[in-house]
Design a protein around this motif. Structure first.
Motif, mmCIF file in Angstrom:
data_model
loop_
_atom_site.group_PDB
_atom_site.id
_atom_site.type_symbol
_atom_site.label_atom_id
_atom_site.label_comp_id
_atom_site.label_asym_id
_atom_site.label_seq_id
_atom_site.Cartn_x
_atom_site.Cartn_y
_atom_site.Cartn_z
ATOM 1 N N TYR A 111 -50.480 -57.755 -14.622
ATOM 2 C CA TYR A 111 -50.824 -57.421 -13.267
ATOM 3 C C TYR A 111 -49.905 -58.404 -12.096
ATOM 4 N N PRO A 112 -48.832 -57.913 -11.725
ATOM 5 C CA PRO A 112 -47.741 -58.895 -11.251
ATOM 6 C C PRO A 112 -48.258 -58.818 -9.888
ATOM 7 N N ARG A 113 -47.886 -60.487 -9.365
ATOM 8 C CA ARG A 113 -47.822 -60.850 -7.956
ATOM 9 C C ARG A 113 -46.725 -61.738 -7.621
ATOM 10 N N GLY A 114 -46.042 -61.295 -6.623
ATOM 11 C CA GLY A 114 -45.089 -62.260 -6.106
ATOM 12 C C GLY A 114 -45.286 -63.838 -5.938
ATOM 13 N N LEU B 144 -40.717 -66.914 -1.776
ATOM 14 C CA LEU B 144 -40.808 -66.535 -0.262
ATOM 15 C C LEU B 144 -40.728 -64.843 -0.392
ATOM 16 N N GLY B 145 -41.577 -64.610 0.536
ATOM 17 C CA GLY B 145 -41.836 -63.014 0.888
ATOM 18 C C GLY B 145 -43.112 -62.558 -0.112
ATOM 19 N N GLY B 146 -43.495 -63.310 -0.999
ATOM 20 C CA GLY B 146 -44.694 -62.972 -1.835
ATOM 21 C C GLY B 146 -44.211 -61.774 -2.724
ATOM 22 N N SER B 147 -45.635 -60.882 -2.677
ATOM 23 C CA SER B 147 -45.552 -59.320 -3.301
ATOM 24 C C SER B 147 -44.462 -58.601 -2.802
ATOM 25 N N SER B 148 -44.125 -58.670 -1.473
ATOM 26 C CA SER B 148 -43.055 -57.993 -0.805
ATOM 27 C C SER B 148 -41.733 -58.016 -1.278
ATOM 28 N N SER B 149 -41.554 -59.336 -2.107
ATOM 29 C CA SER B 149 -40.124 -59.471 -2.399
ATOM 30 C C SER B 149 -39.978 -58.837 -3.975
ATOM 31 N N ILE B 150 -41.164 -58.276 -4.516
ATOM 32 C CA ILE B 150 -40.920 -57.712 -5.908
ATOM 33 C C ILE B 150 -41.692 -56.552 -6.112
ATOM 34 N N ASN B 151 -42.073 -55.992 -4.824
ATOM 35 C CA ASN B 151 -42.900 -54.631 -4.893
ATOM 36 C C ASN B 151 -41.803 -53.282 -5.082
ATOM 37 N N GLY B 152 -42.532 -52.292 -4.997
ATOM 38 C CA GLY B 152 -41.864 -50.962 -5.247
ATOM 39 C C GLY B 152 -41.337 -50.556 -3.893
ATOM 40 N N LEU B 153 -41.157 -51.266 -3.002
ATOM 41 C CA LEU B 153 -40.632 -50.832 -1.673
ATOM 42 C C LEU B 153 -40.995 -49.475 -1.034
ATOM 43 N N LEU B 154 -41.885 -48.854 -1.426
ATOM 44 C CA LEU B 154 -42.568 -47.858 -0.838
ATOM 45 C C LEU B 154 -43.017 -47.763 0.657
ATOM 46 N N LEU C 116 -45.649 -73.451 7.067
ATOM 47 C CA LEU C 116 -46.108 -72.604 5.994
ATOM 48 C C LEU C 116 -45.610 -73.159 4.645
ATOM 49 N N LEU C 117 -46.725 -72.902 3.748
ATOM 50 C CA LEU C 117 -46.590 -73.491 2.429
ATOM 51 C C LEU C 117 -46.557 -72.443 1.324
ATOM 52 N N GLU C 118 -45.462 -72.647 0.607
ATOM 53 C CA GLU C 118 -45.362 -71.483 -0.534
ATOM 54 C C GLU C 118 -45.252 -72.204 -1.838
ATOM 55 N N ALA C 119 -46.066 -71.582 -2.832
ATOM 56 C CA ALA C 119 -46.136 -72.284 -4.189
ATOM 57 C C ALA C 119 -45.024 -72.052 -4.865
ATOM 58 N N GLY D 38 -49.296 -69.778 1.581
ATOM 59 C CA GLY D 38 -48.726 -68.547 1.027
ATOM 60 C C GLY D 38 -47.725 -67.859 1.751
ATOM 61 N N ALA D 39 -46.344 -67.725 1.623
ATOM 62 C CA ALA D 39 -45.423 -67.059 2.269
ATOM 63 C C ALA D 39 -45.212 -65.713 1.594
ATOM 64 N N GLY D 40 -46.274 -64.952 1.610
ATOM 65 C CA GLY D 40 -46.169 -63.478 1.314
ATOM 66 C C GLY D 40 -46.158 -62.608 2.471
ATOM 67 N N SER D 41 -46.582 -61.488 2.196
ATOM 68 C CA SER D 41 -46.621 -60.378 3.282
ATOM 69 C C SER D 41 -47.365 -60.810 4.549
ATOM 70 N N ALA D 42 -48.463 -61.439 4.237
ATOM 71 C CA ALA D 42 -49.088 -61.818 5.413
ATOM 72 C C ALA D 42 -48.850 -63.163 5.941
ATOM 73 N N THR E 70 -37.606 -58.564 -11.791
ATOM 74 C CA THR E 70 -38.586 -59.519 -10.979
ATOM 75 C C THR E 70 -39.787 -59.468 -11.543
ATOM 76 N N MET E 71 -40.427 -58.369 -11.793
ATOM 77 C CA MET E 71 -41.949 -58.156 -12.301
ATOM 78 C C MET E 71 -41.926 -58.840 -13.691
ATOM 79 N N HIS E 72 -43.130 -59.477 -14.042
ATOM 80 C CA HIS E 72 -43.048 -59.940 -15.426
ATOM 81 C C HIS E 72 -42.088 -61.253 -15.624
HETATM 82 C C1 LIG Z 1 -45.337 -55.054 -8.382
HETATM 83 C C2 LIG Z 1 -45.984 -54.606 -7.385
HETATM 84 C C3 LIG Z 1 -45.553 -53.326 -6.559
HETATM 85 C C4 LIG Z 1 -45.966 -52.770 -5.179
HETATM 86 N N1 LIG Z 1 -45.490 -51.902 -4.576
HETATM 87 C C5 LIG Z 1 -45.732 -51.659 -3.450
HETATM 88 C C6 LIG Z 1 -45.188 -50.716 -2.657
HETATM 89 O O1 LIG Z 1 -44.134 -49.802 -3.156
HETATM 90 N N2 LIG Z 1 -45.461 -50.373 -1.317
HETATM 91 C C7 LIG Z 1 -46.401 -51.178 -0.815
HETATM 92 O O2 LIG Z 1 -46.636 -50.877 0.375
HETATM 93 N N3 LIG Z 1 -47.133 -52.089 -1.342
HETATM 94 C C8 LIG Z 1 -46.743 -52.411 -2.784
HETATM 95 N N4 LIG Z 1 -47.384 -53.347 -3.508
HETATM 96 C C9 LIG Z 1 -48.436 -54.180 -2.728
HETATM 97 C C10 LIG Z 1 -47.779 -55.210 -1.914
HETATM 98 O O3 LIG Z 1 -46.575 -55.695 -2.005
HETATM 99 C C11 LIG Z 1 -49.019 -56.149 -1.484
HETATM 100 O O4 LIG Z 1 -50.334 -55.476 -1.185
HETATM 101 C C12 LIG Z 1 -48.673 -57.014 -0.462
HETATM 102 O O5 LIG Z 1 -47.343 -57.768 -0.648
HETATM 103 C C13 LIG Z 1 -49.765 -58.308 -0.622
HETATM 104 O O6 LIG Z 1 -49.466 -59.205 0.616
HETATM 105 P P1 LIG Z 1 -50.383 -60.330 0.627
HETATM 106 O O7 LIG Z 1 -50.085 -61.284 1.826
HETATM 107 O O8 LIG Z 1 -51.991 -60.448 0.486
HETATM 108 O O9 LIG Z 1 -50.176 -61.379 -0.728
HETATM 109 P P2 LIG Z 1 -48.668 -61.900 -1.305
HETATM 110 O O10 LIG Z 1 -47.338 -61.233 -0.690
HETATM 111 O O11 LIG Z 1 -48.710 -61.678 -2.764
HETATM 112 O O12 LIG Z 1 -48.425 -63.165 -0.980
HETATM 113 C C14 LIG Z 1 -49.166 -64.298 -1.439
HETATM 114 C C15 LIG Z 1 -48.357 -65.588 -1.681
HETATM 115 O O13 LIG Z 1 -49.069 -66.673 -1.679
HETATM 116 C C16 LIG Z 1 -48.454 -67.658 -2.598
HETATM 117 N N5 LIG Z 1 -49.482 -68.510 -3.151
HETATM 118 C C17 LIG Z 1 -50.242 -68.202 -3.926
HETATM 119 N N6 LIG Z 1 -51.116 -69.310 -4.037
HETATM 120 C C18 LIG Z 1 -50.791 -70.296 -3.526
HETATM 121 C C19 LIG Z 1 -50.974 -71.647 -3.049
HETATM 122 N N7 LIG Z 1 -52.189 -72.238 -3.622
HETATM 123 N N8 LIG Z 1 -50.375 -72.388 -2.405
HETATM 124 C C20 LIG Z 1 -49.121 -71.819 -1.655
HETATM 125 N N9 LIG Z 1 -48.811 -70.445 -1.802
HETATM 126 C C21 LIG Z 1 -49.561 -69.765 -2.580
HETATM 127 C C22 LIG Z 1 -47.913 -66.856 -3.703
HETATM 128 O O14 LIG Z 1 -46.950 -67.228 -4.237
HETATM 129 C C23 LIG Z 1 -47.320 -65.391 -2.666
HETATM 130 O O15 LIG Z 1 -46.004 -65.951 -2.261
HETATM 131 C C24 LIG Z 1 -46.978 -53.709 -4.774
HETATM 132 C C25 LIG Z 1 -47.517 -55.080 -5.232
HETATM 133 C C26 LIG Z 1 -46.714 -55.384 -6.568
HETATM 134 C C27 LIG Z 1 -47.330 -56.744 -6.905
#
Ligand SMILES: Cc1cc2nc3c(=O)[nH]c(=O)nc-3n(C[C@H](O)[C@H](O)[C@H](O)COP(=O)(O)OP(=O)(O)OC[C@H]3O[C@@H](n4cnc5c(N)ncnc54)[C@H](O)[C@@H]3O)c2cc1C
Length: 206
Positions: free
Chosen positions: A78-81, A84-94, A32-35, A10-14, A53-55
């Motif tokens: 319940y959106p989740r990114g 690349l960048g995961g939810s940090s690529s679709i979130n509200g930027l606050l 780094l593997l991203e789905a 998962g190449a999200g925030s973490a 990007t949401m929905h």
């Molecule tokens: C719509 C929305 C608005 C938000 N607004 C804000 C905001 O304004 N300010 C703020 O601070 N936070 C906000 N957040 C919260 C914040 O973005 C998240 O808490 C944070 O990005 C989560 O990070 P993470 O690394 O846990 O997960 P994510 O960033 O979601 O990363 C998970 C990654 O894993 C990948 N993945 C999943 N399953 C697999 C698999 N089997 N194999 C490989 N890859 C996989 C996913 O595709 C994704 O890229 C928002 C979130 C959303 C969804």
């Protein structure tokens, strides 16, 4: 596992932060593997683009919650990114840190290293603050933080009204005291979104 020292799922925030930090040591081989796909959909990078990007199955897993009795059995989106960048690529930027006391309660509960004084240096280290360096902000980190570019008269008046009701105006929600009314800052650089893919992954991809 013969080829890599670390595999990050998962190449999200973490995941992007981990990949950046682990690869600082050039002897580490990091996979780094991203789905989801690459983050080359233009709306990801334009802040208001989260309406596109949401929905959207291109960038969002499009989860739905289970129907909930306490909510008249409706299920909500319940959106989740999913890119690349995961939810940090679709979130509200606050960019808003938690309340000082919440971190301290975590520490009191036995989580050594999670009090406000413990986490503040890491917030500062992560940040590239447009307003410059200060007691609470850093300028050398990968995560760009900026003031919002648009101020609206209606929102300015809302703040005046809040102040009349005893809620002070604030310019900074990141000092550990979130009490107040004001414009929050955003994870943007020069008007574009600073996801963790942009801030942490792109600079170390090579
Ligand atoms: C719509 C929305 C608005 C938000 N607004 C804000 C905001 O304004 N300010 C703020 O601070 N936070 C906000 N957040 C919260 C914040 O973005 C998240 O808490 C944070 O990005 C989560 O990070 P993470 O690394 O846990 O997960 P994510 O960033 O979601 O990363 C998970 C990654 O894993 C990948 N993945 C999943 N399953 C697999 C698999 N089997 N194999 C490989 N890859 C996989 C996913 O595709 C994704 O890229 C928002 C979130 C959303 C969804």
């Amino acid at each position: 596992m013969d080829n890599f020292d670390y595999i990050i799922l998962g190449a999200g925030s973490a995941g992007c932060v981990l990949a950046n930090r682990l690869s600082e040591n050039s002897s580490n081989k990091v996979l780094l593997l991203e789905a989801g796909g690459k983050d080359n959909y233009p709306w990801i990078h334009i802040p208001v683009g989260y309406f596109k990007t949401m929905h959207n199955p291109k960038t969002d897993w499009c989860y739905k919650t289970e129907p909930d009795e306490s909510m008249n059995n409706i299920s909500i989106r319940y959106p989740r990114g999913k890119t690349l960048g995961g939810s940090s690529s679709i979130n509200g930027l606050l960019y808003i840190r938690g309340q000082h006391r919440d971190y301290d309660v975590w520490r009191q509960l036995g989580n050594t290293g999670w009090g406000w004084d413990d986490v503040l240096p890491y917030f500062i280290k992560a940040e590239n603050q447009e307003r410059g360096k200060s007691e609470f902000h850093g300028v050398d980190g990968p995560l760009s933080v900026s003031d919002q570019r648009i101020h609206l008269p209606l929102l300015d008046e809302f703040q005046n009204a809040a102040e009349e009701f005893g809620i002070p105006k604030t310019k900074d929600f990141n000092t550990g005291d979130n009490h107040g009314c004001g414009y929050f800052q955003v994870t943007e650089k020069d008007g574009f979104r600073c996801s963790t893919s942009v801030g942490y992954l792109n600079p170390v991809k090579k």
